[in-house]
Design a protein around this motif. Structure first.
Motif, PDB file in Angstrom:
ATOM      1  N   MET A  49       0.840  -1.203   0.000  1.00  0.00           N
ATOM      2  CA  MET A  49       0.000   0.000   0.000  1.00  0.00           C
ATOM      3  C   MET A  49       0.874   1.251   0.000  1.00  0.00           C
ATOM      4  O   MET A  49       0.620   2.212  -0.737  1.00  0.00           O
ATOM      5  CB  MET A  49      -0.868  -0.033   1.261  1.00  0.00           C
ATOM      6  CG  MET A  49      -2.032   0.876   1.211  1.00  0.00           C
ATOM      7  SD  MET A  49      -3.284   0.177   0.121  1.00  0.00           S
ATOM      8  CE  MET A  49      -4.723   0.827   0.884  1.00  0.00           C
ATOM      9  N   ILE A  50       1.921   1.209   0.810  1.00  0.00           N
ATOM     10  CA  ILE A  50       2.808   2.366   0.918  1.00  0.00           C
ATOM     11  C   ILE A  50       3.643   2.508  -0.353  1.00  0.00           C
ATOM     12  O   ILE A  50       3.877   3.612  -0.848  1.00  0.00           O
ATOM     13  CB  ILE A  50       3.676   2.270   2.195  1.00  0.00           C
ATOM     14  CG1 ILE A  50       2.765   2.440   3.413  1.00  0.00           C
ATOM     15  CG2 ILE A  50       4.789   3.314   2.197  1.00  0.00           C
ATOM     16  CD1 ILE A  50       3.402   2.081   4.736  1.00  0.00           C
ATOM     17  N   LYS A  51       4.035   1.367  -0.912  1.00  0.00           N
ATOM     18  CA  LYS A  51       4.797   1.399  -2.167  1.00  0.00           C
ATOM     19  C   LYS A  51       3.972   2.061  -3.279  1.00  0.00           C
ATOM     20  O   LYS A  51       4.473   2.865  -4.053  1.00  0.00           O
ATOM     21  CB  LYS A  51       5.180  -0.035  -2.575  1.00  0.00           C
ATOM     22  CG  LYS A  51       6.444  -0.094  -3.415  1.00  0.00           C
ATOM     23  CD  LYS A  51       6.980  -1.507  -3.527  1.00  0.00           C
ATOM     24  CE  LYS A  51       6.193  -2.313  -4.540  1.00  0.00           C
ATOM     25  NZ  LYS A  51       6.434  -3.765  -4.423  1.00  0.00           N
ATOM     26  N   ARG A  52       2.692   1.724  -3.319  1.00  0.00           N
ATOM     27  CA  ARG A  52       1.836   2.257  -4.382  1.00  0.00           C
ATOM     28  C   ARG A  52       1.388   3.689  -4.132  1.00  0.00           C
ATOM     29  O   ARG A  52       1.313   4.494  -5.044  1.00  0.00           O
ATOM     30  CB  ARG A  52       0.559   1.409  -4.512  1.00  0.00           C
ATOM     31  CG  ARG A  52       0.783   0.088  -5.157  1.00  0.00           C
ATOM     32  CD  ARG A  52      -0.498  -0.734  -5.025  1.00  0.00           C
ATOM     33  NE  ARG A  52      -0.262  -2.106  -5.384  1.00  0.00           N
ATOM     34  CZ  ARG A  52      -0.409  -2.588  -6.612  1.00  0.00           C
ATOM     35  NH1 ARG A  52      -0.794  -1.802  -7.585  1.00  0.00           N
ATOM     36  NH2 ARG A  52      -0.166  -3.851  -6.860  1.00  0.00           N
ATOM     37  N   PHE A  53       1.046   3.996  -2.913  1.00  0.00           N
ATOM     38  CA  PHE A  53       0.381   5.280  -2.650  1.00  0.00           C
ATOM     39  C   PHE A  53       1.179   6.211  -1.727  1.00  0.00           C
ATOM     40  O   PHE A  53       0.693   7.294  -1.392  1.00  0.00           O
ATOM     41  CB  PHE A  53      -1.006   5.059  -2.041  1.00  0.00           C
ATOM     42  CG  PHE A  53      -1.929   4.294  -2.943  1.00  0.00           C
ATOM     43  CD1 PHE A  53      -2.581   4.936  -3.991  1.00  0.00           C
ATOM     44  CD2 PHE A  53      -2.137   2.939  -2.760  1.00  0.00           C
ATOM     45  CE1 PHE A  53      -3.429   4.236  -4.831  1.00  0.00           C
ATOM     46  CE2 PHE A  53      -2.995   2.237  -3.593  1.00  0.00           C
ATOM     47  CZ  PHE A  53      -3.639   2.872  -4.635  1.00  0.00           C
ATOM     48  N   GLY A  54       2.342   5.770  -1.304  1.00  0.00           N
ATOM     49  CA  GLY A  54       3.161   6.620  -0.436  1.00  0.00           C
ATOM     50  C   GLY A  54       2.451   6.906   0.873  1.00  0.00           C
ATOM     51  O   GLY A  54       1.785   6.046   1.442  1.00  0.00           O
ATOM     52  N   LYS A  55       2.565   8.156   1.314  1.00  0.00           N
ATOM     53  CA  LYS A  55       1.967   8.562   2.594  1.00  0.00           C
ATOM     54  C   LYS A  55       0.471   8.327   2.619  1.00  0.00           C
ATOM     55  O   LYS A  55      -0.111   7.982   3.650  1.00  0.00           O
ATOM     56  CB  LYS A  55       2.195  10.064   2.812  1.00  0.00           C
ATOM     57  CG  LYS A  55       3.392  10.382   3.657  1.00  0.00           C
ATOM     58  CD  LYS A  55       3.335  11.839   4.052  1.00  0.00           C
ATOM     59  CE  LYS A  55       4.561  12.195   4.851  1.00  0.00           C
ATOM     60  NZ  LYS A  55       4.793  13.628   4.896  1.00  0.00           N
ATOM     61  N   MET A  56      -0.127   8.542   1.456  1.00  0.00           N
ATOM     62  CA  MET A  56      -1.575   8.360   1.339  1.00  0.00           C
ATOM     63  C   MET A  56      -1.957   6.909   1.677  1.00  0.00           C
ATOM     64  O   MET A  56      -2.999   6.660   2.302  1.00  0.00           O
ATOM     65  CB  MET A  56      -1.986   8.722  -0.094  1.00  0.00           C
ATOM     66  CG  MET A  56      -3.455   8.645  -0.348  1.00  0.00           C
ATOM     67  SD  MET A  56      -4.299   9.984   0.524  1.00  0.00           S
ATOM     68  CE  MET A  56      -5.951   9.639   0.061  1.00  0.00           C
ATOM     69  N   GLY A  57      -1.102   5.981   1.264  1.00  0.00           N
ATOM     70  CA  GLY A  57      -1.360   4.564   1.529  1.00  0.00           C
ATOM     71  C   GLY A  57      -1.394   4.285   3.021  1.00  0.00           C
ATOM     72  O   GLY A  57      -2.270   3.565   3.522  1.00  0.00           O
ATOM     73  N   ASP A  58      -0.461   4.876   3.723  1.00  0.00           N
ATOM     74  CA  ASP A  58      -0.393   4.708   5.169  1.00  0.00           C
ATOM     75  C   ASP A  58      -1.642   5.300   5.827  1.00  0.00           C
ATOM     76  O   ASP A  58      -2.271   4.693   6.697  1.00  0.00           O
ATOM     77  CB  ASP A  58       0.875   5.407   5.681  1.00  0.00           C
ATOM     78  CG  ASP A  58       1.055   5.189   7.168  1.00  0.00           C
ATOM     79  OD1 ASP A  58       0.934   4.021   7.602  1.00  0.00           O
ATOM     80  OD2 ASP A  58       1.289   6.179   7.891  1.00  0.00           O
ATOM     81  N   HIS A  59      -1.996   6.488   5.340  1.00  0.00           N
ATOM     82  CA  HIS A  59      -3.178   7.204   5.845  1.00  0.00           C
ATOM     83  C   HIS A  59      -4.434   6.346   5.653  1.00  0.00           C
ATOM     84  O   HIS A  59      -5.230   6.176   6.569  1.00  0.00           O
ATOM     85  CB  HIS A  59      -3.263   8.528   5.072  1.00  0.00           C
ATOM     86  CG  HIS A  59      -4.567   9.252   5.165  1.00  0.00           C
ATOM     87  ND1 HIS A  59      -4.851  10.122   6.190  1.00  0.00           N
ATOM     88  CD2 HIS A  59      -5.653   9.244   4.360  1.00  0.00           C
ATOM     89  CE1 HIS A  59      -6.065  10.622   6.001  1.00  0.00           C
ATOM     90  NE2 HIS A  59      -6.571  10.102   4.894  1.00  0.00           N
ATOM     91  N   ILE A  60      -4.572   5.784   4.452  1.00  0.00           N
ATOM     92  CA  ILE A  60      -5.761   4.980   4.140  1.00  0.00           C
ATOM     93  C   ILE A  60      -5.859   3.790   5.102  1.00  0.00           C
ATOM     94  O   ILE A  60      -6.918   3.510   5.668  1.00  0.00           O
ATOM     95  CB  ILE A  60      -5.723   4.470   2.673  1.00  0.00           C
ATOM     96  CG1 ILE A  60      -5.922   5.647   1.716  1.00  0.00           C
ATOM     97  CG2 ILE A  60      -6.773   3.389   2.428  1.00  0.00           C
ATOM     98  CD1 ILE A  60      -5.679   5.309   0.249  1.00  0.00           C
TER      99      ILE A  60
END
Ligand code: DCP
Ligand code: MG
Length: 391
Positions: free
Chosen positions: A209-220
């Protein structure tokens, strides 16, 4: 526990309260169709025809030819908003308003004395109904993220309580775009990899998730697990006041964008006047269709809470961006910071004639105050500022 309160079809409900003959009819509040205005809000009858906030008024009229279209009467809504705020204060000083019609309340300190958060939310709904003759929806949950969804999910006249041990079950089936910050584009990207619900997002491997979306991935993922540490920040502690609008469809029409920015500016300036504070740094926020978000700000030579002064700056900032970058826009926001308590009027040292500037200042402040007062008394917005009122 956190309570989130959000009024049902706020501007329209206030207008219908003022004019009960309108009850049961499809009603919208917003700019005029001839002036290429947009819908600020639609009551639930109008929503049955597909009429939505931020839709061009002309389009709304095509969907529902019998639509009752009323102009925005901001001072009236500010007044009602204040009444509602006063009700909140009976239960806690920890109130974070997000706009005129919604606020988070942290009632942790009041529960011993005034009952559980669930009971307080019920009382607030009842007080608003009894005293303002309006309906609010309430969400009660362990944090802001869940409380906000809870207040929305059972509208109108909603009341949803989500206990700590129910958070996951509550969130799991919801579409992933319920997660704050997930708009159309992220939603599409998530869909492409098979993530449709909050549960899907929660189960997805965190590193990917973090690889794909960066910080946003973590947030999600954090929110998908129902984790949200944001505190309720009361106005007393706030460092800025702002208002923003996300459009149902991206807008690329300069005039429509200016009309919306003016509405937002009016909201923010009216809130400053309501609190008797002034700010110096005006800012705008623009999110383009591709989610690229920019902010621009300008610090004025003196503090202000005048709509006109703020508007001149907002317009200048917006046109500065627009000249270089004409692209569809998804969200606009207006804010002001750098507050001082309202003090004696200062002279504007940056003009040729300080005396004249001073006079103008006094006149404009009187005009704003008079506008607020007349509109509060007579309900209908006779003094609403036209966008072409430049001088
Ligand atoms: N508003 C606006 N422009 C928008 C969205 C909202 O001017 N694009 C104004 C009008 C609304 C008020 O803000 O009455 C509150 O916004 P909400 O999103 O809470 O919408 P409503 O209260 O109208 O409806 P509901 O909360 O019942 O969905
Ligand atoms: Mg509302």
């Amino acid at each position: 526990m956190i309570i989130h309160i959000d009024m049902d079809s706020f501007y329209a409900s206030v207008e219908i309260r003022e004019n009960p003959d309108l009850a049961g009819l499809p009603v919208v509040v917003g700019g005029s169709a001839s002036g290429r205005g947009v819908v600020a809000t639609a009551n639930y009858e109008a929503r049955k025809y597909g009429v939505l906030s931020a839709m061009p008024m002309a389009h709304a009229l095509r969907l529902c030819p019998d639509l009752v279209c009323l102009p925005v009467n901001m001072p009236l809504y500010v007044n009602v908003s204040k009444q509602i705020r006063d009700i909140f204060y009976r239960y806690t000083p920890e109130i974070e308003p997000l706009s005129l019609d919604e606020a988070f309340l942290d009632v942790a300190g009041s529960e011993k004395l005034l009952g559980s958060a669930a009971a307080i939310a019920r009382k607030i709904k009842q007080d608003i109904k009894n005293e303002c003759n309006l309906i609010a929806s309430a969400g009660v949950a362990p944090n802001k993220f869940v409380a906000k969804i809870a207040s929305d999910i059972d509208k109108p006249d909603g009341y949803v309580l989500v206990a700590q041990n129910e958070v996951q079950d509550f969130l799991d089936p919801l579409p992933v775009n319920r997660i704050w910050g997930v708009g159309k584009k992220t939603e599409q990207q998530l869909r492409q990899i098979g993530i449709k619900t909050i549960q899907d997002a929660r189960y997805w491997p965190a590193d990917d998730m973090i690889k794909r979306f960066g910080k946003m991935g973590d947030h999600i993922q954090r929110l998908a697990q129902g984790l949200d540490k944001r505190a309720v920040i009361s106005d007393a502690k706030a460092k800025s006041i702002s208002a923003e609008t996300t459009f149902a469809n991206d807008i690329e029409d300069k005039d429509a964008l200016l009309a919306i920015l003016l509405q937002l500016t009016e909201q923010v300036a009216a809130r400053l006047r309501d609190k008797d504070i002034k700010g110096r740094t005006v800012n705008i926020k623009i999110r383009f269709h591709d989610f690229n978000t920019i902010t621009r700000s300008k610090t004025l030579p003196e503090n202000t809470n005048q709509t006109r002064k703020m508007w001149n700056t907002v317009k200048q900032l917006f046109l500065g961006v627009w000249q270089q970058d004409v692209r569809p826009i998804r969200l606009v926001g207006v804010g002001i910071s750098n507050f001082s308590e309202n003090m004696e009027l200062q002279r504007d040292l940056f003009t040729d004639s300080p005396e004249q500037a001073f006079e103008q200042n006094v006149r404009q402040e009187k005009l704003d105050a008079l506008g607020d007062e007349i509109n509060e008394k007579f309900g209908k917005s006779k003094l609403r500022r036209g966008r072409n009122l430049e001088h």
